[in-house]
Design a protein around this motif. Sequence first.
Motif, PDB file in Angstrom:
ATOM      1  N   THR A  38       0.859  -1.187   0.000  1.00 34.79           N
ATOM      2  CA  THR A  38       0.000   0.000   0.000  1.00 34.79           C
ATOM      3  C   THR A  38       0.898   1.241   0.000  1.00 34.79           C
ATOM      4  OG1 THR A  38      -0.061  -0.099   2.416  1.00 34.79           O
ATOM      5  CG2 THR A  38      -1.966  -1.011   1.232  1.00 34.79           C
ATOM      6  N   CYS A  40      -2.184   1.724  -2.851  1.00 34.53           N
ATOM      7  CA  CYS A  40      -2.365   0.991  -4.097  1.00 34.53           C
ATOM      8  C   CYS A  40      -3.724   1.352  -4.697  1.00 34.53           C
ATOM      9  CB  CYS A  40      -2.276  -0.490  -3.737  1.00 34.53           C
ATOM     10  SG  CYS A  40      -2.845  -1.607  -4.952  1.00 34.53           S
ATOM     11  N   ASP A 322      -1.126  11.052  -3.635  1.00 33.41           N
ATOM     12  CA  ASP A 322      -1.793   9.917  -4.296  1.00 33.41           C
ATOM     13  C   ASP A 322      -3.218  10.276  -4.724  1.00 33.41           C
ATOM     14  OD1 ASP A 322       0.323   7.936  -3.626  1.00 33.41           O
ATOM     15  OD2 ASP A 322      -0.318   8.378  -1.576  1.00 33.41           O
ATOM     16  N   ALA A 398       2.233   5.392  -6.449  1.00 28.87           N
ATOM     17  CA  ALA A 398       1.682   4.132  -5.923  1.00 28.87           C
ATOM     18  C   ALA A 398       1.534   3.082  -7.023  1.00 28.87           C
ATOM     19  CB  ALA A 398       0.315   4.420  -5.292  1.00 28.87           C
ATOM     20  N   ALA A 399       1.404   1.843  -6.599  1.00 25.26           N
ATOM     21  CA  ALA A 399       1.118   0.739  -7.526  1.00 25.26           C
ATOM     22  C   ALA A 399      -0.326   0.860  -8.008  1.00 25.26           C
ATOM     23  CB  ALA A 399       1.318  -0.600  -6.821  1.00 25.26           C
ATOM     24  N   ARG A 413       3.762  -0.846 -11.748  1.00 28.00           N
ATOM     25  CA  ARG A 413       4.607  -1.156 -10.590  1.00 28.00           C
ATOM     26  C   ARG A 413       4.697   0.048  -9.680  1.00 28.00           C
ATOM     27  NH1 ARG A 413       9.765  -1.023 -11.892  1.00 28.00           N
ATOM     28  NH2 ARG A 413       9.561  -1.100 -14.135  1.00 28.00           N
ATOM     29  N   ARG A 414       4.807  -0.200  -8.364  1.00 23.66           N
ATOM     30  CA  ARG A 414       5.113   0.915  -7.464  1.00 23.66           C
ATOM     31  C   ARG A 414       6.453   1.507  -7.913  1.00 23.66           C
ATOM     32  NH1 ARG A 414       2.837   1.757  -3.159  1.00 23.66           N
ATOM     33  NH2 ARG A 414       2.054  -0.357  -3.072  1.00 23.66           N
ATOM     34  N   GLN A 415       6.536   2.814  -7.961  1.00 24.00           N
ATOM     35  CA  GLN A 415       7.763   3.465  -8.409  1.00 24.00           C
ATOM     36  C   GLN A 415       8.861   3.230  -7.363  1.00 24.00           C
ATOM     37  OE1 GLN A 415       7.460   7.778  -8.658  1.00 24.00           O
ATOM     38  NE2 GLN A 415       8.099   7.694 -10.787  1.00 24.00           N
TER      39      GLN A 415
END
Length: 433
Positions: A38, A40, A322, A398-399, A413-415
């Motif tokens: 998270t 996400c 986010d 975020a993913a 993908r999460r950065q």
Amino acid sequence: MLISQDAAASIRDAHDVTGRCSRFDGVDLEALVTRVGTPCHVYSASAIRERIHDLHRALSGLDAQICFAVKANPLRAILELMAAAGIGADIVSAGELRRALDAGIDPGRIVFSGVGKTADEMCHALDAEIARFNVESLDELETLQRLAAERTQVANVALRINPDVDARTHAKISTGMSENKFGVNIDVARGCFANQREYPNLRLNGLHVHIGSQILSLQPFREALERVAAFRRELEAAGHVIHSIDVGGGLGVCYREGHDDPPSASDYVETIRHALHDYRGRIVLEPGRWLVAEAGILLSRVIRVKHGDERDFLILDAAMNDLARPSLYDAWHDIVALSSNSRAQVEYDIVGPVCETGDTFARGRMLPECGEGDLVMIRTTGAYAASMASTYNSRPLAAEVLVDRGRWSLVRRRQSHAEMCLGELPALDWQEA
Ligand code: LLP
């Protein structure tokens, strides 16, 4: 495309605000976040297909093309869902053009809106042979004419009309009043059509209108469309041919259960049918939010609960970077505690870790008592959430996950910290000015 009863039921389950159920489009959210972490963003493919289906059904019998407003959610996987359903794109930059083409959206279904298209962006769109430019000023018309002539191309143009109608939405997302920067008034538009011969490389044969976003009443749409319809009649009486009327986007969604009451797709389309009843050309729609907002959730874990002097703060690992809507527009998003259910209700200010008081998702919200590690779901984040994200406070993006009838796929993908810093250079390579 019709979705199965099971999929439909699973979407409703996920939106069960009691927090008893934590499945979303058949996927267990606790299990999902143990895999992807998270914060996400999660989107339900079934819910998006359902919206597309509803709108297509409402439009049946009309010569209509839906062009998804890419700015709402430009994720490749989302645009691919749109492409698969025959939906086009409403773009506002060369970046969005690139994303739409990469996702397989037919350039013949792409329209280009926006007050500040640069010459370079117009060239990209001319090269891609998009369907139409929604032009917003005389200056833009002249630039486009010059660029099209240089390429010996002829481009389709709709003029964006500013109908001077109050959309009765948040001031920052209202676009259809004369004080706003968007479109041209009817007098200017009339002049453009009258001088059509000055633009031999443009087919000036469309009208466009978009009065704002998150509109919860049909009346402003009615007023704007009636003005456009009357102008269309006037133009046709003067011998002009109007091949397309683009009615923009703006249809609102439910952010607050039991409070927001958005019009249905069929009532919205009925308003369009009524206003354009004597028009036989193509109708273009540019919905963004309505197609995707309610299909998205943002999952976040509680970092800690902080008992302040006056309030209890639920500090999440998601923040304004986010999801900016609450801090930018004071927007309400329903928030559900997924881990706790039968615990006592507590009043919280729900905040992120960013160093600003504006990093607040909700004030004075009642939730079952929460503790460190609990999973929280912020609802209706499929539009204008990830697409407006930043790395403020050096928080990586975020993913993002697509779920579809019990399966899930990581679609962004999460950065990493390294990716977040990509492109930065130390000040070593000094150039003489
Ligand atoms: N067409 C044009 C020309 C637009 O400018 C927009 C949105 C749309 C279509 C799609 O509108 P929708 O159907 O999504 O309402 N960031 C704000 C929303 C900004 C909308 C900008 N233009 C928010 O989070 O509420």
